[in-house]
Design a protein around this motif. Structure first.
Motif, mmCIF file in Angstrom:
data_model
loop_
_atom_site.group_PDB
_atom_site.id
_atom_site.type_symbol
_atom_site.label_atom_id
_atom_site.label_comp_id
_atom_site.label_asym_id
_atom_site.label_seq_id
_atom_site.Cartn_x
_atom_site.Cartn_y
_atom_site.Cartn_z
ATOM 1 N N TYR A 130 -37.050 41.618 -64.422
ATOM 2 C CA TYR A 130 -36.988 41.657 -65.880
ATOM 3 C C TYR A 130 -36.155 42.841 -66.357
ATOM 4 O O TYR A 130 -35.315 42.714 -67.255
ATOM 5 N N VAL A 131 -36.366 44.001 -65.741
ATOM 6 C CA VAL A 131 -35.639 45.196 -66.144
ATOM 7 C C VAL A 131 -34.157 45.034 -65.816
ATOM 8 O O VAL A 131 -33.288 45.378 -66.618
ATOM 9 N N TRP A 132 -33.876 44.467 -64.649
ATOM 10 C CA TRP A 132 -32.486 44.277 -64.244
ATOM 11 C C TRP A 132 -31.772 43.344 -65.229
ATOM 12 O O TRP A 132 -30.629 43.570 -65.608
ATOM 13 N N ASN A 133 -32.474 42.326 -65.681
ATOM 14 C CA ASN A 133 -31.868 41.345 -66.571
ATOM 15 C C ASN A 133 -31.709 41.826 -68.005
ATOM 16 O O ASN A 133 -30.869 41.334 -68.736
ATOM 17 N N HIS A 134 -32.540 42.753 -68.427
ATOM 18 C CA HIS A 134 -32.576 43.068 -69.856
ATOM 19 C C HIS A 134 -32.367 44.535 -70.176
ATOM 20 O O HIS A 134 -32.603 44.955 -71.297
ATOM 21 N N SER A 135 -31.935 45.318 -69.198
ATOM 22 C CA SER A 135 -31.701 46.726 -69.492
ATOM 23 C C SER A 135 -30.549 47.236 -68.636
ATOM 24 O O SER A 135 -30.033 46.515 -67.783
ATOM 25 N N GLU A 136 -30.167 48.464 -68.868
ATOM 26 C CA GLU A 136 -29.156 49.134 -68.048
ATOM 27 C C GLU A 136 -29.339 50.628 -68.242
ATOM 28 O O GLU A 136 -30.017 51.056 -69.177
ATOM 29 N N ARG A 137 -28.728 51.417 -67.360
ATOM 30 C CA ARG A 137 -28.911 52.866 -67.446
ATOM 31 C C ARG A 137 -28.446 53.429 -68.783
ATOM 32 O O ARG A 137 -29.083 54.288 -69.372
ATOM 33 N N ALA A 138 -27.269 52.924 -69.254
ATOM 34 C CA ALA A 138 -26.642 53.525 -70.431
ATOM 35 C C ALA A 138 -27.281 53.057 -71.743
ATOM 36 O O ALA A 138 -26.904 53.517 -72.812
ATOM 37 N N LEU A 139 -28.234 52.154 -71.639
ATOM 38 C CA LEU A 139 -28.839 51.628 -72.868
ATOM 39 C C LEU A 139 -29.602 52.747 -73.586
ATOM 40 O O LEU A 139 -30.371 53.470 -72.972
ATOM 41 N N PRO A 140 -29.364 52.919 -74.899
ATOM 42 C CA PRO A 140 -30.108 53.955 -75.619
ATOM 43 C C PRO A 140 -31.616 53.744 -75.470
ATOM 44 O O PRO A 140 -32.097 52.609 -75.421
ATOM 45 N N LEU A 141 -32.334 54.848 -75.403
ATOM 46 C CA LEU A 141 -33.767 54.835 -75.127
ATOM 47 C C LEU A 141 -34.527 53.858 -76.023
ATOM 48 O O LEU A 141 -35.395 53.102 -75.585
ATOM 49 N N PHE A 142 -34.175 53.908 -77.305
ATOM 50 C CA PHE A 142 -34.779 53.060 -78.317
ATOM 51 C C PHE A 142 -34.746 51.581 -77.902
ATOM 52 O O PHE A 142 -35.734 50.860 -77.999
ATOM 53 N N TYR A 143 -33.575 51.141 -77.393
ATOM 54 C CA TYR A 143 -33.446 49.731 -77.028
ATOM 55 C C TYR A 143 -34.101 49.432 -75.694
ATOM 56 O O TYR A 143 -34.476 48.297 -75.423
ATOM 57 N N LYS A 144 -34.219 50.466 -74.832
ATOM 58 C CA LYS A 144 -34.986 50.249 -73.604
ATOM 59 C C LYS A 144 -36.418 49.915 -73.969
ATOM 60 O O LYS A 144 -37.052 49.053 -73.368
ATOM 61 N N PHE A 145 -36.923 50.635 -74.967
ATOM 62 C CA PHE A 145 -38.285 50.394 -75.434
ATOM 63 C C PHE A 145 -38.414 48.972 -75.986
ATOM 64 O O PHE A 145 -39.344 48.243 -75.672
ATOM 65 N N SER A 146 -37.421 48.577 -76.806
ATOM 66 C CA SER A 146 -37.527 47.275 -77.470
ATOM 67 C C SER A 146 -37.143 46.130 -76.543
ATOM 68 O O SER A 146 -37.361 44.968 -76.869
ATOM 69 N N ALA A 147 -36.578 46.447 -75.382
ATOM 70 C CA ALA A 147 -36.226 45.386 -74.430
ATOM 71 C C ALA A 147 -37.469 44.654 -73.945
ATOM 72 O O ALA A 147 -37.380 43.570 -73.375
ATOM 73 N N LEU A 148 -38.654 45.245 -74.220
ATOM 74 C CA LEU A 148 -39.899 44.579 -73.827
ATOM 75 C C LEU A 148 -39.959 43.180 -74.432
ATOM 76 O O LEU A 148 -40.448 42.248 -73.803
ATOM 77 N N TRP A 149 -39.474 43.050 -75.683
ATOM 78 C CA TRP A 149 -39.494 41.713 -76.273
ATOM 79 C C TRP A 149 -38.091 41.117 -76.361
ATOM 80 O O TRP A 149 -37.822 40.239 -77.166
ATOM 81 N N GLY A 150 -37.205 41.594 -75.482
ATOM 82 C CA GLY A 150 -35.835 41.097 -75.489
ATOM 83 C C GLY A 150 -35.646 39.866 -74.620
ATOM 84 O O GLY A 150 -34.640 39.176 -74.708
ATOM 85 N N GLY A 151 -36.604 39.570 -73.761
ATOM 86 C CA GLY A 151 -36.449 38.423 -72.862
ATOM 87 C C GLY A 151 -37.707 37.591 -72.819
ATOM 88 O O GLY A 151 -38.731 37.943 -73.424
#
Lengths: 184, 661
Positions: free
Chosen positions: B70-91
């Motif tokens: 899930y993390v591999w599909n919906h996040s990346e290192r350079a993603l701003p912290l805010f969007y890493k948090f919101s990626a929880l409901w991104g997929g």
């Protein structure tokens, strides 16, 4: 999945299961007595009727109900409120002092035309209107409207014990709901 | 290992929610306080377990644990912290987990609120909420696997869908989900009252508040979604009748109908079966909406992820549809009306008409949304129904609804006499007729916008009149100054006056929709640097382009100066923008350049660029600002309606008053 994580899962699961199942191993109790819900329903209906009284008062003030309709509905609703209170009192005597007060006040108000208003009765009427969620404004108006309404009220001094509709002296059945009326 | 534990937590929650469902229903049936208490504990336990699982997934996202699929599909290192948090409901998996988390939150809120009250209803309520949780946990455990891991740890992730990298997209799903999920609560109370046969006024009064809260979130969520579409998708509009938009709109329609018709039940004891049907339909539409969003059964730009959750949803839908219908028929004798309609000219008749209209609109939208699927099943060809169809069908219904919104509040309960009708309607009607005439003569001869705006004005006039009369009545009685009187009016009669504020918000939205539907002006131009285009009396001059590298994207920004009065007066320089993401270069997102005036939005989209020229779509969108203002008013009005009544003064009865008549 390793054995370790399974073990940890088990360690988490056990207290959860214990927590959820614990109430099952305490002495058996009943959730509520049968009458309890009847009382709750009556109290809810009483609240509804009271807020309906407030609502039509307000509708009348803001010009949505003409005076005749208002007087008619008001009388019907107050009758209902009284009969609900009586039934509440039967099930649970003294189920909240407020209700007793209200009953007293409505009764006092209905008697006003017969006997001169005593200060105490007027004070109760005021306090009760507050309880009913009616603003002091409407109380004042009601008192000002005075005479005429109370005369109307007095003419049919009793109400159906079932639905609260006014009952003429000598009626054996309620004109609104058909319930056989109690001898009073 | 921590992620194994995450999976295990979900499995434990699954078992506990099933157990809680059983003890809840059983406890309610046998009136056993022990089983009921156990169902409360199950609610708390499931919430704790799901929260812990969500925290673990959040940890995975924030700590860049790319071995997690899930993390591999919906996040990346350079993603701003805010969007890493919101990626929880991104997929898919994450958003289903988030759904379950919010549902657990609501369940706990309900359980805590009613832990000592409504003893007859609560075990059934807990059970109904838990069975919904159970269903979503089944999806999480058997179908979508939020904690699925790879054998190795990839160096970097795929990145979040660029469309979701926007602050509106962070808050919009939360609001929408809070709305959707919360609508499970009124359904749970409806089921509980049917099962316990406690069908008095009690559940109705509880449910009003617990419907208003999710309704407010859902309204806010829909408006925010429109805002996102308007600002980010860059096609000039805010609503496309996309299946997923419809999925959020459908339960809104039935929930709104329910909020109105429940007032009749509360006041007059009527429409009991109908209210049950509405609350159930709302719940079914919520599940159906999640199903359409998540299964990809209806092609849509929003169906980001597709997987095998479809059959599960279908099974659950069939279960809730048939079991509820059976239950309703079984309890039908207990749901008789307490009174009959006295007159067509009464508020209850107006509410009924409003209900038919809402249901009519909901049915039309539902039909249009699922038509492509039906056509594919029956004819083998997918025929889509586009926005014009929806506008054509729902437009006249909405117009009628607006008229009813003006008429209804002016009618009294039971019956309105002829002279009162005259008294109530003279001014609003005169004003509306005058407006229509002036509009026809001076502004435009188009029939629908004239009718629509006239209806908006009519409703506004009735609302103003209602406030005036209310304030005058209070002043006459209490002698308060106008401000105190208005304040007290809303404070003491929030249900009514909060409702009017919501209506006002809807009217503003209506006006904005009419403006955008009928009076948009648009042009597509390619401008060399320094060149201008004219539209609707404004001049748009292209000044140049800049490119800037941010965390995970390049931002291309064009500078366009907007002049009024034939280029004489500079209003503002806007900078429409395109973001090209490192991980998804073929999915550039748009950021429109916008100058907002009360009368219209000047809206510039950057479509493309070359060495010294750029292509723009320019829109002049009338009245759009009022769409967002209307949204704010809706939330405000709902809060007023929700606000608890000021504590009633209780003066003890003086001694010596006879207690019995």
């Amino acid at each position: 999945m390793t054995w370790l994580s399974l073990a940890i899962g088990l360690i988490i699961a056990l207290p959860v299961i214990a927590y959820v199942a614990r109430p099952l191993f305490t002495p058996a109790r009943l959730l509520y007595a049968t009458d309890d819900s009847r009382l709750g329903d009556l109290l809810a209906r009483k609240d509804t009727v009271l807020s309906n009284i407030k609502e039509i008062e307000f509708d009348h003030q803001t010009g949505k109900l003409n005076t005749e309709d208002y007087a008619q509905y008001n009388q019907r609703l107050r009758g209902q409120a009284l009969s609900l209170l009586k039934r509440i009192d039967q099930i649970a005597p003294g189920a909240g002092d407020l209700d007793t007060q209200l009953e007293a006040a409505i009764a006092a108000r209905r008697k006003v035309a017969a006997a001169p208003v005593s200060d105490a009765a007027a004070a109760t009427a005021a306090s009760v209107t507050e309880i009913a969620g009616t603003d002091d404004a409407t109380t004042k108006q009601a008192t000002e409207a005075g005479g005429a309404k109370e005369v109307v009220m007095q003419r049919s001094a009793s109400f159906c014990h079932h639905c609260g509709a006014p009952v003429e002296p000598g009626d054996r059945f309620c004109r609104a709901c058909g319930t056989r009326l109690r001898e009073e | 290992m921590i992620f194994h534990i995450g999976s295990l937590l979900l499995v434990i929650a699954l078992v506990v929610s099933f157990f809680g469902t059983v003890v809840g229903y059983w406890g309610g049936r046998t009136r056993s306080a022990n089983l009921a208490a156990s169902s409360f504990h199950a609610v708390y336990a499931v919430a704790g377990l799901v929260l812990a699982a969500a925290v673990i997934l959040w940890y995975g996202l924030l700590a860049d644990q790319f071995q997690l699929a899930y993390v591999w599909n919906h996040s990346e290192r350079a993603l701003p912290l805010f969007y890493k948090f919101s990626a929880l409901w991104g997929g898919q998996a994450g958003s289903l987990l988030f759904w379950t988390l919010l549902l657990s939150g609501y369940s706990v809120a309900v359980a805590l609120t009613f832990r000592t009250r409504q003893a007859a209803l609560m075990p059934f309520v807990n059970a109904t909420l838990l069975i919904t949780s159970f269903f979503f946990l089944v999806l999480l455990v058997f179908s979508v696997h939020p904690f699925e891991q790879y054998e190795f740890r990839p160096a970097d992730g795929q990145g979040l869908n660029p469309l979701l990298q926007n602050y509106w997209m962070v808050i919009h799903p939360i609001m929408l989900y809070m709305g959707w999920v919360g609508l499970t609560v009124p359904f749970a109370f409806a089921v509980a009252s049917l099962l316990s046969k406690k069908l008095g006024n009690n559940w109705v009064r509880i449910v009003r508040r617990w419907t208003l809260i999710p309704w407010m979130f859902l309204s806010a969520g829909i408006i925010m979604g429109s805002q996102w579409a308007y600002m980010e998708l860059g096609w000039g509009g805010y609503w496309a009748w996309d299946p997923v938009e419809n999925a959020s709109f459908l339960p809104w329609l039935t929930a709104t109908a329910f909020l109105h018709s429940i007032i009749i039940q509360e006041r007059r004891g009527m429409l009991k079966v109908w209210n049950m049907v509405l609350v159930w339909l709302t719940y079914v539409l919520v599940i159906l909406g999640t199903f359409t969003t998540r299964s990809g059964i209806l092609e849509s730009v929003h169906s980001f992820a597709q997987s095998d959750v479809g059959p599960y949803f279908l099974g659950f839908l069939i279960l809730i549809i048939f079991s509820f219908i059976w239950l309703l028929f079984d309890r039908m004798p207990l749901l008789r009306s307490e009174s009959a309609m006295d007159s067509v000219l009464s508020r209850e008749a107006a509410f009924l008409a409003n209900n038919w209209l809402f249901t009519g609109i909901a049915f039309a939208v539902l039909w249009g949304t699922f038509f492509p699927m039906f056509s594919e099943i029956i004819t083998g060809q997918r025929i889509s129904v586009a926005a014009p169809w929806f506008n054509k069908v729902t437009g006249p219904l909405f117009l009628l609804l607006f008229v009813m919104m003006g008429i209804g509040p002016l009618l009294g309960w039971r019956r309105t006499s002829a002279n009162k009708l005259r008294e109530q309607f003279t001014w609003p009607l005169l004003l509306s007729l005058l407006f229509a005439l002036v509009y026809w003569l001076l502004v435009s001869k188009q029939f629908y916008p004239m009718m629509g705006l006239t209806a908006c004005l009519f409703v506004t006039a009735t609302i103003v009149q209602e406030f005036l009369r209310g304030v005058l009545a209070r002043r006459a009685a209490t002698g308060e100054n106008p401000f105190t009187a208005t304040w007290q009016l809303m404070r003491r009669n929030g249900q009514r006056y909060g409702g009017y504020i919501v209506h006002l918000g809807i009217v503003l939205i209506g006006a904005a929709v009419i403006g955008n539907q009928f009076y948009v002006q648009t042009t597509n131009v390619t401008l060399a640097q320094g060149e201008s285009a004219d539209l609707a009396g404004y001049r748009f001059t292209y000044n140049g382009l800049s490119a800037e590298h941010q965390d995970n994207r390049v931002e291309y920004r064009a500078y366009v100066s907007i002049f009024a009065d034939d280029g004489a007066r500079l209003l503002r320089t806007v900078s429409p923008q395109r973001n090209v993401y490192d991980k998804n270069p073929d999915m550039p997102t748009s950021e429109v350049g916008i100058y907002v005036l009360p009368s219209e939005d000047l809206y510039v989209v950057l479509n493309g660029w070359s060495e010294n020229s750029a292509t723009f779509s320019i829109f002049v969108n009338p009245l759009t600002l009022w769409l967002w203002v209307g949204g704010v008013l809706i939330v405000l009005g709902t809060l007023i309606a929700l606000w608890p009544h000021p504590r009633r003064k209780t003066v003890p009865a003086p001694a010596g008053v006879p207690v019995r008549a």
